[in-house]
Design a protein around this motif. Sequence first.
Motif, PDB file in Angstrom:
ATOM      1  N   THR A   2       0.909  -1.181   0.101  1.00  0.00           N
ATOM      2  CA  THR A   2      -0.144   0.132  -0.172  1.00  0.00           C
ATOM      3  C   THR A   2       0.683   1.314  -0.080  1.00  0.00           C
ATOM      4  O   THR A   2       1.914   1.232   0.821  1.00  0.00           O
ATOM      5  N   ILE A   3       0.381   2.123  -1.087  1.00  0.00           N
ATOM      6  CA  ILE A   3       1.355   3.413  -1.027  1.00  0.00           C
ATOM      7  C   ILE A   3       0.480   4.505  -0.552  1.00  0.00           C
ATOM      8  O   ILE A   3      -0.591   4.814  -1.152  1.00  0.00           O
ATOM      9  N   TYR A  47      -1.629   7.009  -5.753  1.00  0.00           N
ATOM     10  CA  TYR A  47      -1.621   6.574  -4.094  1.00  0.00           C
ATOM     11  C   TYR A  47      -2.792   5.745  -3.934  1.00  0.00           C
ATOM     12  O   TYR A  47      -3.920   6.123  -4.474  1.00  0.00           O
ATOM     13  N   ASP A  48      -2.601   4.932  -2.977  1.00  0.00           N
ATOM     14  CA  ASP A  48      -3.901   4.198  -2.463  1.00  0.00           C
ATOM     15  C   ASP A  48      -4.789   5.094  -1.575  1.00  0.00           C
ATOM     16  O   ASP A  48      -6.135   5.114  -1.408  1.00  0.00           O
ATOM     17  N   ALA A  49      -4.096   6.207  -0.918  1.00  0.00           N
ATOM     18  CA  ALA A  49      -4.910   7.283  -0.211  1.00  0.00           C
ATOM     19  C   ALA A  49      -3.982   8.306  -0.006  1.00  0.00           C
ATOM     20  O   ALA A  49      -2.813   8.135   0.172  1.00  0.00           O
ATOM     21  N   VAL A  50      -4.465   9.635  -0.081  1.00  0.00           N
ATOM     22  CA  VAL A  50      -3.927  10.726   0.534  1.00  0.00           C
ATOM     23  C   VAL A  50      -4.425  11.201   1.783  1.00  0.00           C
ATOM     24  O   VAL A  50      -5.427  11.415   2.050  1.00  0.00           O
ATOM     25  N   ILE A  51      -3.276  11.364   2.861  1.00  0.00           N
ATOM     26  CA  ILE A  51      -3.616  11.657   4.112  1.00  0.00           C
ATOM     27  C   ILE A  51      -3.368  13.076   4.234  1.00  0.00           C
ATOM     28  O   ILE A  51      -2.267  13.575   4.323  1.00  0.00           O
ATOM     29  N   VAL A  52      -4.261  13.820   4.802  1.00  0.00           N
ATOM     30  CA  VAL A  52      -4.204  15.428   4.815  1.00  0.00           C
ATOM     31  C   VAL A  52      -3.674  15.514   6.114  1.00  0.00           C
ATOM     32  O   VAL A  52      -4.138  15.125   7.168  1.00  0.00           O
ATOM     33  N   ARG A 264      -0.404   3.531  16.578  1.00  0.00           N
ATOM     34  CA  ARG A 264      -1.856   3.413  16.610  1.00  0.00           C
ATOM     35  C   ARG A 264      -2.395   4.113  15.460  1.00  0.00           C
ATOM     36  O   ARG A 264      -3.547   3.673  14.944  1.00  0.00           O
ATOM     37  N   PHE A 265      -1.718   5.305  15.239  1.00  0.00           N
ATOM     38  CA  PHE A 265      -2.237   6.040  13.993  1.00  0.00           C
ATOM     39  C   PHE A 265      -2.039   5.141  12.775  1.00  0.00           C
ATOM     40  O   PHE A 265      -2.957   5.216  11.803  1.00  0.00           O
ATOM     41  N   ALA A 266      -0.945   4.514  12.658  1.00  0.00           N
ATOM     42  CA  ALA A 266      -0.669   3.696  11.555  1.00  0.00           C
ATOM     43  C   ALA A 266      -1.681   2.671  11.346  1.00  0.00           C
ATOM     44  O   ALA A 266      -2.187   2.174  10.283  1.00  0.00           O
ATOM     45  N   GLY A 267      -2.020   1.929  12.325  1.00  0.00           N
ATOM     46  CA  GLY A 267      -2.967   0.846  12.580  1.00  0.00           C
ATOM     47  C   GLY A 267      -4.252   1.409  12.142  1.00  0.00           C
ATOM     48  O   GLY A 267      -5.132   0.726  11.527  1.00  0.00           O
ATOM     49  N   ALA A 268      -4.832   2.544  12.557  1.00  0.00           N
ATOM     50  CA  ALA A 268      -6.039   3.137  12.218  1.00  0.00           C
ATOM     51  C   ALA A 268      -6.066   3.201  10.782  1.00  0.00           C
ATOM     52  O   ALA A 268      -7.175   3.044  10.096  1.00  0.00           O
ATOM     53  N   LEU A 269      -5.218   3.658  10.184  1.00  0.00           N
ATOM     54  CA  LEU A 269      -4.995   4.025   8.590  1.00  0.00           C
ATOM     55  C   LEU A 269      -5.167   2.521   7.964  1.00  0.00           C
ATOM     56  O   LEU A 269      -5.836   2.375   6.981  1.00  0.00           O
ATOM     57  N   ARG A 270      -4.524   1.548   8.395  1.00  0.00           N
ATOM     58  CA  ARG A 270      -4.562   0.339   7.910  1.00  0.00           C
ATOM     59  C   ARG A 270      -6.008  -0.398   7.699  1.00  0.00           C
ATOM     60  O   ARG A 270      -6.472  -0.857   6.805  1.00  0.00           O
ATOM     61  N   GLU A 271      -6.559  -0.116   9.024  1.00  0.00           N
ATOM     62  CA  GLU A 271      -8.070  -0.468   8.966  1.00  0.00           C
ATOM     63  C   GLU A 271      -8.782   0.109   7.945  1.00  0.00           C
ATOM     64  O   GLU A 271      -9.692  -0.501   7.309  1.00  0.00           O
ATOM     65  N   LEU A 272      -8.893   1.376   7.938  1.00  0.00           N
ATOM     66  CA  LEU A 272      -9.582   2.227   6.927  1.00  0.00           C
ATOM     67  C   LEU A 272      -9.432   1.737   5.493  1.00  0.00           C
ATOM     68  O   LEU A 272     -10.258   1.951   4.590  1.00  0.00           O
ATOM     69  N   LEU A 273      -8.208   1.431   5.222  1.00  0.00           N
ATOM     70  CA  LEU A 273      -7.749   1.003   4.032  1.00  0.00           C
ATOM     71  C   LEU A 273      -8.225  -0.576   3.569  1.00  0.00           C
ATOM     72  O   LEU A 273      -7.816  -0.792   2.373  1.00  0.00           O
TER      73      LEU A 273
END
Length: 273
Positions: A2-3, A47-52, A264-273
Amino acid sequence: MTICSYATFDDPGSDDEIEPVLAAWREAGIDGRAERWDDPAADWSAYDAVIVRSVWDYILRREEFLAWARAVESVTRLLNPYAVLEVNTDKTYLRNLGVPVVPTHWSSEDLPDWPEYVVKPTVSGGARDTTRTAGREQAGALAAALEAAGRTPMVQPYLDMVESEGETSLLYFNRRFSHAVRRNPMLAPGLAPGATLDDARARLRPPAPDQVELAEKALAAVPHALLYARVDLVRLSDGSPAVMELELTEPSLFLHHEPGAAARFAGALRELL
């Protein structure tokens, strides 16, 4: 793999959360790259997602920023999503939040009689264009000057309790509580103009039950996916908590203050993707 893009602005060195976030993303199997949100060469569709994240200059060109966010969301996942950013980048959202907020007057006319006033525009950040004054006439003049410039003013009472109690910021990742910090207000005595949140001596603080209850009610009012949220609370003169801001666009997350917060922030992103 994932990018994801970590959207920042043209002074990425001022954001000390980029490196810990990108490192935590790598641990979670996410390849992260920091890019300026207004870089004309950026290919957001790659990108798979852009995080603001640290898009801290949007307050100077909000319409351009929202147009960018709308365009990005048309080609990839945007977090937080455009519908959140559109509302949250103008603090008039506080009128419709449906929970106790700091008392706010939204014009230069008929100001309430408060001992001290804080005057600021509804599109602002980091105490920019924010003034504290004890004069009702001056507060009205400041608000009128904002109106004359085509900006909506916010006039609030200065709350003495913030000097002893401070402000409490509760951090949530994918709507789960991560940690909370206590920080002194920008306009408290002894803080230099232009002080950052870290200059304001943030430190970990366990939130009280009534603060958690209010923060979660505020989040429940937002019917969209939220990768991150920061709920800034103060206590009013009667001791009850009130929302100062619901930060859903580009808040500092105080990741350095809590071990495991970046993960935890990374884990939350992983869940949402």
